[in-house]
Design a protein around this motif. Structure first.
Motif, PDB file in Angstrom:
ATOM      1  N   GLY A 149       0.786  -1.230   0.000  1.00  0.00           N
ATOM      2  CA  GLY A 149       0.000   0.000   0.000  1.00  0.00           C
ATOM      3  C   GLY A 149       0.813   1.273   0.000  1.00  0.00           C
ATOM      4  N   VAL A 150       2.154   1.181  -0.012  1.00  0.00           N
ATOM      5  CA  VAL A 150       3.022   2.358  -0.023  1.00  0.00           C
ATOM      6  C   VAL A 150       3.681   2.457  -1.396  1.00  0.00           C
ATOM      7  N   GLY A 151       3.517   3.610  -2.050  1.00  0.00           N
ATOM      8  CA  GLY A 151       4.037   3.784  -3.398  1.00  0.00           C
ATOM      9  C   GLY A 151       5.340   4.551  -3.431  1.00  0.00           C
ATOM     10  N   GLY A 152       6.097   4.347  -4.500  1.00  0.00           N
ATOM     11  CA  GLY A 152       7.348   5.072  -4.679  1.00  0.00           C
ATOM     12  C   GLY A 152       8.173   4.466  -5.796  1.00  0.00           C
ATOM     13  N   ALA A 153       9.294   5.127  -6.097  1.00  0.00           N
ATOM     14  CA  ALA A 153      10.227   4.635  -7.104  1.00  0.00           C
ATOM     15  C   ALA A 153      11.264   3.743  -6.440  1.00  0.00           C
ATOM     16  N   VAL A 154      11.595   2.641  -7.093  1.00  0.00           N
ATOM     17  CA  VAL A 154      12.540   1.682  -6.524  1.00  0.00           C
ATOM     18  C   VAL A 154      13.961   2.237  -6.654  1.00  0.00           C
ATOM     19  N   GLU A 155      14.609   2.452  -5.515  1.00  0.00           N
ATOM     20  CA  GLU A 155      15.994   2.926  -5.511  1.00  0.00           C
ATOM     21  C   GLU A 155      16.994   1.788  -5.391  1.00  0.00           C
ATOM     22  N   LYS A 156      16.664   0.786  -4.600  1.00  0.00           N
ATOM     23  CA  LYS A 156      17.575  -0.343  -4.407  1.00  0.00           C
ATOM     24  C   LYS A 156      16.771  -1.628  -4.292  1.00  0.00           C
ATOM     25  N   VAL A 157      17.317  -2.684  -4.875  1.00  0.00           N
ATOM     26  CA  VAL A 157      16.795  -4.023  -4.662  1.00  0.00           C
ATOM     27  C   VAL A 157      17.962  -4.853  -4.142  1.00  0.00           C
ATOM     28  N   GLU A 158      17.910  -5.208  -2.862  1.00  0.00           N
ATOM     29  CA  GLU A 158      18.996  -5.945  -2.237  1.00  0.00           C
ATOM     30  C   GLU A 158      18.505  -7.330  -1.830  1.00  0.00           C
ATOM     31  N   LEU A 159      19.456  -8.168  -1.374  1.00  0.00           N
ATOM     32  CA  LEU A 159      19.080  -9.526  -1.011  1.00  0.00           C
ATOM     33  C   LEU A 159      18.090  -9.557   0.142  1.00  0.00           C
ATOM     34  N   ASN A 168       7.374  12.566  -2.184  1.00  0.00           N
ATOM     35  CA  ASN A 168       7.753  13.679  -1.305  1.00  0.00           C
ATOM     36  C   ASN A 168       9.156  13.505  -0.726  1.00  0.00           C
ATOM     37  N   GLY A 169       9.886  12.498  -1.220  1.00  0.00           N
ATOM     38  CA  GLY A 169      11.263  12.297  -0.788  1.00  0.00           C
ATOM     39  C   GLY A 169      11.434  11.313   0.346  1.00  0.00           C
ATOM     40  N   THR A 170      10.338  10.806   0.883  1.00  0.00           N
ATOM     41  CA  THR A 170      10.438   9.858   1.991  1.00  0.00           C
ATOM     42  C   THR A 170      11.031   8.538   1.515  1.00  0.00           C
ATOM     43  N   LEU A 171      11.962   7.985   2.303  1.00  0.00           N
ATOM     44  CA  LEU A 171      12.596   6.714   1.976  1.00  0.00           C
ATOM     45  C   LEU A 171      11.894   5.593   2.734  1.00  0.00           C
ATOM     46  N   HIS A 172      11.411   4.590   1.998  1.00  0.00           N
ATOM     47  CA  HIS A 172      10.717   3.459   2.597  1.00  0.00           C
ATOM     48  C   HIS A 172      11.559   2.194   2.398  1.00  0.00           C
ATOM     49  N   VAL A 173      11.830   1.482   3.486  1.00  0.00           N
ATOM     50  CA  VAL A 173      12.623   0.253   3.436  1.00  0.00           C
ATOM     51  C   VAL A 173      11.733  -0.918   3.839  1.00  0.00           C
ATOM     52  N   PHE A 174      11.659  -1.939   2.966  1.00  0.00           N
ATOM     53  CA  PHE A 174      10.819  -3.105   3.218  1.00  0.00           C
ATOM     54  C   PHE A 174      11.678  -4.367   3.254  1.00  0.00           C
ATOM     55  N   GLN A 175      11.441  -5.208   4.247  1.00  0.00           N
ATOM     56  CA  GLN A 175      12.051  -6.536   4.242  1.00  0.00           C
ATOM     57  C   GLN A 175      11.378  -7.366   3.151  1.00  0.00           C
ATOM     58  N   ASN A 176      12.182  -8.032   2.332  1.00  0.00           N
ATOM     59  CA  ASN A 176      11.625  -8.784   1.209  1.00  0.00           C
ATOM     60  C   ASN A 176      10.634  -9.851   1.663  1.00  0.00           C
ATOM     61  N   GLY A 177      10.915 -10.456   2.823  1.00  0.00           N
ATOM     62  CA  GLY A 177      10.027 -11.500   3.312  1.00  0.00           C
ATOM     63  C   GLY A 177       8.698 -10.991   3.831  1.00  0.00           C
TER      64      GLY A 177
END
Length: 297
Positions: A149-159, A168-177
């Motif tokens: 439910g949180v939108g944005g442009a993908v900056e990094k895809v890590e393991l 608006n510049g907010t950085l969102h970090v999601f655990q892949n699992g």
């Protein structure tokens, strides 16, 4: 017989000197070579990525942008794996020169890792989910997505994690699992879908004609020709709203172009409606005053 304390003192310096000239020197060399190796690996992967990007750019294709996103994502993961591998190899080699038996250490690490595995299931799940997303090409660096439910442009895809940057510049970090829902808004193609409201007194045939004409005008505009993949679709009357007749229109666009085309269409449709005398309604409110109290006064 065991050596006396005097003999130990007498033999201490030669032993230290011998270790410094052999294992100690090797450790220093390894510590110097490690940053050089890291730099070389990053340079090599960067060059390989550039070669791949140059190859896909030689032959223009509609899927060039998608291919570039996938290459950037894959080589980003590859660099992470290469760097981790270098640290492990250099670390084990340094431990060997320090006199640590690596074999038994690896065995003990394996046992401890198995014991801790039950507590690190979340980490394993994150890594496995990240690998599956990479293999299935679900998400790439540069995509615009909605995660949980949180939108944005993908900056990094890590393991382990995926990083989004909001508008608006907010950085969102999601655990892949822990990615439960993933919606990719820029995969293969996109769509600009608009609901246009007109007055109930409007002639719908005239409205449809003007909307199609505006869509064709935008498609013939050199700034948008390559971004629009199909003629404008005026779906027809979609809703009988409280104060407006709602007409739905759609453009099939190249990935990520839907927002620019939507803004341009809204601008031109407003101008066209003004010229054709088609009203865009807005809510009205009528207030009735009760004058009985004022008359008694």
């Amino acid at each position: 017989m065991p050596e006396s304390f005097a003999d130990l003192l007498e033999n201490w310096w030669p032993r230290v000197l011998s270790w410094v000239l052999s294992d100690g020197l090797a450790i220093v060399v390894l510590l110097v070579l490690l940053p050089i190796a890291l730099w070389f690996v990053r340079l090599l992967i960067g060059r390989l990525k550039k070669v791949q990007l140059d190859q896909i750019r030689k032959v223009p294709d509609e899927d060039d942008l998608a291919a570039e996103k996938r290459i950037n994502t894959i080589f980003g993961i590859l660099q992470q794996v290469a760097v981790i591998t270098l640290y492990i190899v250099f670390g084990m080699t340094i431990l060997t020169h320090l006199g640590v038996e690596v074999g038994p250490l690896l065995a003990s690490v394996g046992v401890v890792g198995l014991a801790l595995g039950f507590g690190s299931q979340e980490l394993v799940r994150d890594v496995v989910s990240g690998l599956f997303n990479l293999i299935e090409n679900n998400i790439r660096v540069g995509d615009v997505v909605s995660i949980n439910g949180v939108g944005g442009a993908v900056e990094k895809v890590e393991l382990r994690t995926t990083v989004l940057r909001g508008y608006n510049g907010t950085l969102h970090v999601f655990q892949n699992g822990k990615i439960n829902t993933l919606s990719n808004l820029t995969k293969e193609w996109s769509a600009a879908v608009l609901d246009i409201g007109v007055d109930y007194q409007s002639d719908l045939n005239q409205v449809f004609r003007v909307m199609r004409a505006v869509g064709e005008s935008i498609q013939s505009n050199p700034d948008f020709t390559k971004q629009i993949k199909a003629p404008v679709e005026v779906a027809g009357l979609d809703q009988l709203g409280e104060s407006a007749l709602v007409v739905k229109v759609r453009f099939k666009t190249s990935p990520g172009s839907q927002w620019a085309i939507s803004r341009q269409y809204l601008k031109e449709i407003k101008e066209a409606f003004d010229q054709e005398g088609i009203n865009i309604p807005f809510p009205h409110r009528t207030i009735y005053m009760n004058n009985e109290n004022s008359e008694k006064e």
